[in-house]
Design a protein around this motif. Structure first.
Motif, PDB file in Angstrom:
ATOM      1  N   ALA A 157       0.846  -1.195   0.000  1.00  0.00           N
ATOM      2  CA  ALA A 157       0.000   0.000   0.000  1.00  0.00           C
ATOM      3  C   ALA A 157       0.876   1.238   0.000  1.00  0.00           C
ATOM      4  CB  ALA A 157      -0.944   0.014   1.204  1.00  0.00           C
ATOM      5  N   ASP A 158       0.312   2.316  -0.512  1.00  0.00           N
ATOM      6  CA  ASP A 158       1.003   3.606  -0.521  1.00  0.00           C
ATOM      7  C   ASP A 158       0.518   4.447   0.654  1.00  0.00           C
ATOM      8  OD1 ASP A 158       2.370   2.968  -2.852  1.00  0.00           O
ATOM      9  OD2 ASP A 158       0.740   3.725  -4.119  1.00  0.00           O
ATOM     10  N   LEU A 159       1.450   5.019   1.366  1.00  0.00           N
ATOM     11  CA  LEU A 159       1.115   5.901   2.476  1.00  0.00           C
ATOM     12  C   LEU A 159       1.410   7.341   2.071  1.00  0.00           C
ATOM     13  CD1 LEU A 159       2.495   3.897   5.533  1.00  0.00           C
ATOM     14  CD2 LEU A 159       0.126   4.141   4.789  1.00  0.00           C
ATOM     15  N   PRO A 160       0.670   8.279   2.617  1.00  0.00           N
ATOM     16  CA  PRO A 160       0.863   9.678   2.215  1.00  0.00           C
ATOM     17  C   PRO A 160       2.182  10.240   2.734  1.00  0.00           C
ATOM     18  CG  PRO A 160      -0.670   9.530   4.048  1.00  0.00           C
ATOM     19  CD  PRO A 160      -0.382   8.118   3.631  1.00  0.00           C
ATOM     20  N   THR A 161       2.664  11.260   2.063  1.00  0.00           N
ATOM     21  CA  THR A 161       3.825  12.016   2.544  1.00  0.00           C
ATOM     22  C   THR A 161       3.341  13.049   3.555  1.00  0.00           C
ATOM     23  OG1 THR A 161       5.036  11.713   0.479  1.00  0.00           O
ATOM     24  CG2 THR A 161       5.705  13.547   1.881  1.00  0.00           C
ATOM     25  N   LEU A 162       3.894  12.983   4.749  1.00  0.00           N
ATOM     26  CA  LEU A 162       3.464  13.886   5.817  1.00  0.00           C
ATOM     27  C   LEU A 162       4.319  15.134   5.810  1.00  0.00           C
ATOM     28  CD1 LEU A 162       2.962  11.321   8.725  1.00  0.00           C
ATOM     29  CD2 LEU A 162       1.318  12.091   7.022  1.00  0.00           C
ATOM     30  N   SER A 163       3.688  16.247   6.068  1.00  0.00           N
ATOM     31  CA  SER A 163       4.383  17.532   6.063  1.00  0.00           C
ATOM     32  C   SER A 163       4.290  18.170   7.438  1.00  0.00           C
ATOM     33  CB  SER A 163       3.770  18.456   5.008  1.00  0.00           C
ATOM     34  OG  SER A 163       4.341  19.744   5.086  1.00  0.00           O
ATOM     35  N   LEU A 164       5.450  18.499   8.000  1.00  0.00           N
ATOM     36  CA  LEU A 164       5.452  19.278   9.226  1.00  0.00           C
ATOM     37  C   LEU A 164       4.970  20.689   8.924  1.00  0.00           C
ATOM     38  CD1 LEU A 164       7.376  16.930  10.190  1.00  0.00           C
ATOM     39  CD2 LEU A 164       8.443  18.649  11.650  1.00  0.00           C
ATOM     40  N   PRO A 165       4.428  21.348   9.903  1.00  0.00           N
ATOM     41  CA  PRO A 165       4.019  22.737   9.664  1.00  0.00           C
ATOM     42  C   PRO A 165       5.238  23.597   9.345  1.00  0.00           C
ATOM     43  CG  PRO A 165       3.968  22.224  11.996  1.00  0.00           C
ATOM     44  CD  PRO A 165       4.191  20.925  11.287  1.00  0.00           C
ATOM     45  N   SER A 166       4.997  24.815   8.960  1.00  0.00           N
ATOM     46  CA  SER A 166       6.103  25.685   8.554  1.00  0.00           C
ATOM     47  C   SER A 166       7.129  25.868   9.661  1.00  0.00           C
ATOM     48  CB  SER A 166       5.558  27.050   8.133  1.00  0.00           C
ATOM     49  OG  SER A 166       4.817  27.635   9.200  1.00  0.00           O
ATOM     50  N   ARG A 167       6.723  25.648  10.917  1.00  0.00           N
ATOM     51  CA  ARG A 167       7.649  25.872  12.025  1.00  0.00           C
ATOM     52  C   ARG A 167       7.338  24.945  13.185  1.00  0.00           C
ATOM     53  NH1 ARG A 167       8.275  28.789  16.779  1.00  0.00           N
ATOM     54  NH2 ARG A 167      10.278  29.884  17.023  1.00  0.00           N
ATOM     55  N   LEU A 168       8.363  24.205  13.654  1.00  0.00           N
ATOM     56  CA  LEU A 168       8.269  23.405  14.872  1.00  0.00           C
ATOM     57  C   LEU A 168       9.258  24.003  15.856  1.00  0.00           C
ATOM     58  CD1 LEU A 168       7.070  20.924  16.302  1.00  0.00           C
ATOM     59  CD2 LEU A 168       8.984  19.585  15.402  1.00  0.00           C
ATOM     60  N   GLY A 169       8.735  24.689  16.843  1.00  0.00           N
ATOM     61  CA  GLY A 169       9.570  25.466  17.748  1.00  0.00           C
ATOM     62  C   GLY A 169      10.469  24.616  18.608  1.00  0.00           C
ATOM     63  N   PRO A 170      11.505  25.213  19.200  1.00  0.00           N
ATOM     64  CA  PRO A 170      12.407  24.471  20.092  1.00  0.00           C
ATOM     65  C   PRO A 170      11.657  23.921  21.294  1.00  0.00           C
ATOM     66  CG  PRO A 170      12.805  26.838  20.186  1.00  0.00           C
ATOM     67  CD  PRO A 170      11.873  26.624  19.060  1.00  0.00           C
ATOM     68  N   GLY A 171      11.927  22.647  21.592  1.00  0.00           N
ATOM     69  CA  GLY A 171      11.271  21.983  22.716  1.00  0.00           C
ATOM     70  C   GLY A 171       9.865  21.504  22.440  1.00  0.00           C
ATOM     71  N   GLU A 172       9.352  21.693  21.223  1.00  0.00           N
ATOM     72  CA  GLU A 172       7.987  21.287  20.902  1.00  0.00           C
ATOM     73  C   GLU A 172       7.946  19.876  20.337  1.00  0.00           C
ATOM     74  OE1 GLU A 172       6.212  24.087  18.279  1.00  0.00           O
ATOM     75  OE2 GLU A 172       6.145  25.718  19.751  1.00  0.00           O
ATOM     76  N   THR A 173       6.798  19.212  20.533  1.00  0.00           N
ATOM     77  CA  THR A 173       6.542  17.878  19.989  1.00  0.00           C
ATOM     78  C   THR A 173       5.213  17.908  19.260  1.00  0.00           C
ATOM     79  OG1 THR A 173       7.744  16.813  21.804  1.00  0.00           O
ATOM     80  CG2 THR A 173       6.262  15.435  20.531  1.00  0.00           C
ATOM     81  N   MET A 174       5.157  17.229  18.122  1.00  0.00           N
ATOM     82  CA  MET A 174       3.946  17.227  17.307  1.00  0.00           C
ATOM     83  C   MET A 174       3.661  15.818  16.820  1.00  0.00           C
ATOM     84  SD  MET A 174       2.998  19.630  14.062  1.00  0.00           S
ATOM     85  CE  MET A 174       2.760  20.988  15.205  1.00  0.00           C
ATOM     86  N   SER A 175       2.368  15.462  16.748  1.00  0.00           N
ATOM     87  CA  SER A 175       1.930  14.175  16.208  1.00  0.00           C
ATOM     88  C   SER A 175       1.230  14.407  14.880  1.00  0.00           C
ATOM     89  CB  SER A 175       0.975  13.475  17.188  1.00  0.00           C
ATOM     90  OG  SER A 175       1.645  13.111  18.377  1.00  0.00           O
ATOM     91  N   LEU A 176       1.741  13.779  13.848  1.00  0.00           N
ATOM     92  CA  LEU A 176       1.166  13.908  12.506  1.00  0.00           C
ATOM     93  C   LEU A 176       0.360  12.650  12.209  1.00  0.00           C
ATOM     94  CD1 LEU A 176       4.323  15.257  10.652  1.00  0.00           C
ATOM     95  CD2 LEU A 176       2.463  16.576  11.665  1.00  0.00           C
ATOM     96  N   PRO A 177      -0.976  12.758  12.058  1.00  0.00           N
ATOM     97  CA  PRO A 177      -1.796  11.553  11.832  1.00  0.00           C
ATOM     98  C   PRO A 177      -1.770  11.124  10.372  1.00  0.00           C
ATOM     99  CG  PRO A 177      -3.199  13.479  11.972  1.00  0.00           C
ATOM    100  CD  PRO A 177      -1.792  13.968  12.205  1.00  0.00           C
ATOM    101  N   PHE A 178      -1.901   9.819  10.166  1.00  0.00           N
ATOM    102  CA  PHE A 178      -2.113   9.281   8.827  1.00  0.00           C
ATOM    103  C   PHE A 178      -2.939   8.008   8.957  1.00  0.00           C
ATOM    104  CE2 PHE A 178       1.800   7.496  10.432  1.00  0.00           C
ATOM    105  CZ  PHE A 178       1.803   6.172  10.032  1.00  0.00           C
ATOM    106  N   VAL A 179      -3.641   7.657   7.893  1.00  0.00           N
ATOM    107  CA  VAL A 179      -4.586   6.531   7.914  1.00  0.00           C
ATOM    108  C   VAL A 179      -3.957   5.330   7.229  1.00  0.00           C
ATOM    109  CG1 VAL A 179      -6.849   5.710   7.165  1.00  0.00           C
ATOM    110  CG2 VAL A 179      -6.572   8.070   7.955  1.00  0.00           C
ATOM    111  N   CYS A 180      -4.114   4.173   7.862  1.00  0.00           N
ATOM    112  CA  CYS A 180      -3.575   2.910   7.341  1.00  0.00           C
ATOM    113  C   CYS A 180      -4.707   1.888   7.315  1.00  0.00           C
ATOM    114  CB  CYS A 180      -2.416   2.445   8.219  1.00  0.00           C
ATOM    115  SG  CYS A 180      -1.860   0.767   7.893  1.00  0.00           S
ATOM    116  N   THR A 181      -4.876   1.193   6.187  1.00  0.00           N
ATOM    117  CA  THR A 181      -5.886   0.144   6.054  1.00  0.00           C
ATOM    118  C   THR A 181      -5.193  -1.173   5.714  1.00  0.00           C
ATOM    119  OG1 THR A 181      -7.495   1.756   5.244  1.00  0.00           O
ATOM    120  CG2 THR A 181      -8.018  -0.562   4.895  1.00  0.00           C
ATOM    121  N   PRO A 182      -5.002  -2.066   6.692  1.00  0.00           N
ATOM    122  CA  PRO A 182      -4.308  -3.329   6.417  1.00  0.00           C
ATOM    123  C   PRO A 182      -5.107  -4.205   5.450  1.00  0.00           C
ATOM    124  CG  PRO A 182      -4.458  -2.904   8.777  1.00  0.00           C
ATOM    125  CD  PRO A 182      -5.367  -1.934   8.106  1.00  0.00           C
ATOM    126  N   LEU A 183      -4.383  -4.953   4.633  1.00  0.00           N
ATOM    127  CA  LEU A 183      -5.017  -5.806   3.634  1.00  0.00           C
ATOM    128  C   LEU A 183      -4.971  -7.274   3.994  1.00  0.00           C
ATOM    129  CD1 LEU A 183      -3.636  -4.067   0.410  1.00  0.00           C
ATOM    130  CD2 LEU A 183      -5.790  -3.642   1.623  1.00  0.00           C
TER     131      LEU A 183
END
Length: 380
Positions: free
Chosen positions: A140-166
């Motif tokens: 399966a093909d998974l999407p390319t995830l893009s961080l926002p324009s800026r991830l500040g020092p000391g920050e943590t971010m979770s980028l969601p993506f959808v997966c459908t097992p076959l």
């Protein structure tokens, strides 16, 4: 099934392997060496606009040495500085960055699940800009995830993506690489992802038919066991006692005898089932039938468990799992996710309490037949 919360034992964090604060002296030498010999999977290549700029630079070199014009030399120096500063800022854009893949403890075939790429910026003062994450998984093909324009020092971010097992079994989701064209878009910096996460995939659900043959639970003397309960069958009438619900009053019988009588209903007799999935290779000669049977077993076990009729289940010659809580059903699904056709056939397990034994076998036309105490009782 299991708790929707994510696993506590998450995949370890991964980083690009650059400079580390805890090893300042050793890391500085490694940092200098990496500028000439980047780690495996790390690349720095010009983009299309970078190639155009390089072509213009070559033309400027020729023009500068032909005309000896100082202004052209200044333009050439500015162009070289642009590439040098761009390469340095692209490097520091990844410095202090770390990432990992997280998600629910188990997935199901054919059902979309939300997974997450967690990215943390451990730098103290410098933010991270414009990073792309490239993921992949088998089939399966998974999407390319893009961080926002800026991830500040000391920050943590979770980028969601959808997966459908076959298909059921173990599914590996991999972060292949991360790229950035920060700051000018002339150079593309790539670092290896080196982050993998395995998820167990349970069999999916499917429609089926099941004819529930109820057996009377009997005492040693042959009499049917009947207890008071909340069923629909009338067990007996008795005199009204303080605290009895008015809804249980039998008004016709009370009017006939001249005193208040209360209905006592019998407890509904529930059939108890035990489920055995026999993975004998001699029985399952077609892989498609085997996969269909796994789905049938998972669906039937879930429905019987929710109805309170399933006492236990086993896969092959594995342990008999008693069903008392949702986690027991999850362990049975784990067994079904990993089971493969077995040679020689495993022995039949022993289920205490003599429940109705359910097992599966191939049926006509690619169907799966359900047997209850060796009698056909359903199909899928």
């Amino acid at each position: 099934m299991r708790s929707p919360d994510f696993d506590q034992d998450l995949t370890p964090w991964t980083d690009p392997g650059f400079f580390r604060r805890e090893e300042p002296v050793r890391s500085v030498f490694r940092l200098i060496w990496q500028q000439f010999r980047p780690p495996r999977g790390h690349r720095l290549v010009p983009t299309f606009s970078g190639f155009v700029l390089l072509t213009m630079g070559i033309a400027l070199v020729v023009a500068a040495y032909t005309t000896a014009n100082n202004i052209i030399f200044l333009c050439l120096a500015l162009m070289a500085a642009t590439f040098t500063v761009g390469a340095a800022l692209a490097f520091w854009n990844f410095q202090g960055l770390r990432w990992r893949i997280s998600g629910p403890p188990a997935l199901r075939v054919g059902e979309a699940a939300s997974l997450f790429l967690e990215v943390a910026n451990d730098k103290r003062m410098i933010p991270t800009h414009a990073v792309l994450a490239h993921l992949k998984m088998p089939g399966a093909d998974l999407p390319t995830l893009s961080l926002p324009s800026r991830l500040g020092p000391g920050e943590t971010m979770s980028l969601p993506f959808v997966c459908t097992p076959l298909k059921r079994g173990l599914l590996e989701v991999e972060l292949r690489e991360l790229t950035t064209e920060f700051p000018f878009g002339f150079l593309r910096k790539t670092v290896a992802g080196n982050s993998r996460r395995e998820f167990i995939v349970w069999p999916g659900r499917l429609p089926y038919q099941f004819n529930r043959a109820r057996r009377a639970l009997s005492l040693s003397g042959g009499q049917r066991t009947r207890r008071r309960g909340a069923g629909a069958e009338l067990l007996q009438l008795r005199a009204y006692r303080a605290g009895d619900s008015p809804r249980m009053l039998h008004w016709k019988a009370s009017a006939r005898v001249g005193t208040l009588l209360v209905r006592e209903n019998a407890e509904d007799t529930r059939e108890r089932y035990a489920l055995w999935f026999d993975p004998a290779a001699a029985t399952w000669t077609r892989p498609a039938d085997f996969e269909q049977a796994c789905r049938f077993a998972a669906t039937l076990a879930e429905d019987l468990f929710r109805a309170g009729n399933l006492t236990g289940a086993a896969v092959g010659g594995g342990p008999v799992r008693p069903f008392r809580r949702v986690s027991d059903l999850a362990l049975f699904f784990d067994d079904l996710a990993r089971v493969m056709p077995a040679t020689p056939p495993p022995p039949a397990p022993f289920f205490a309490g003599s429940p109705t034994l359910l097992r599966f076998g191939p049926g006509p036309g690619g169907s799966i037949t359900l047997y209850a105490d060796e009698q056909p009782a359903g199909s899928a």
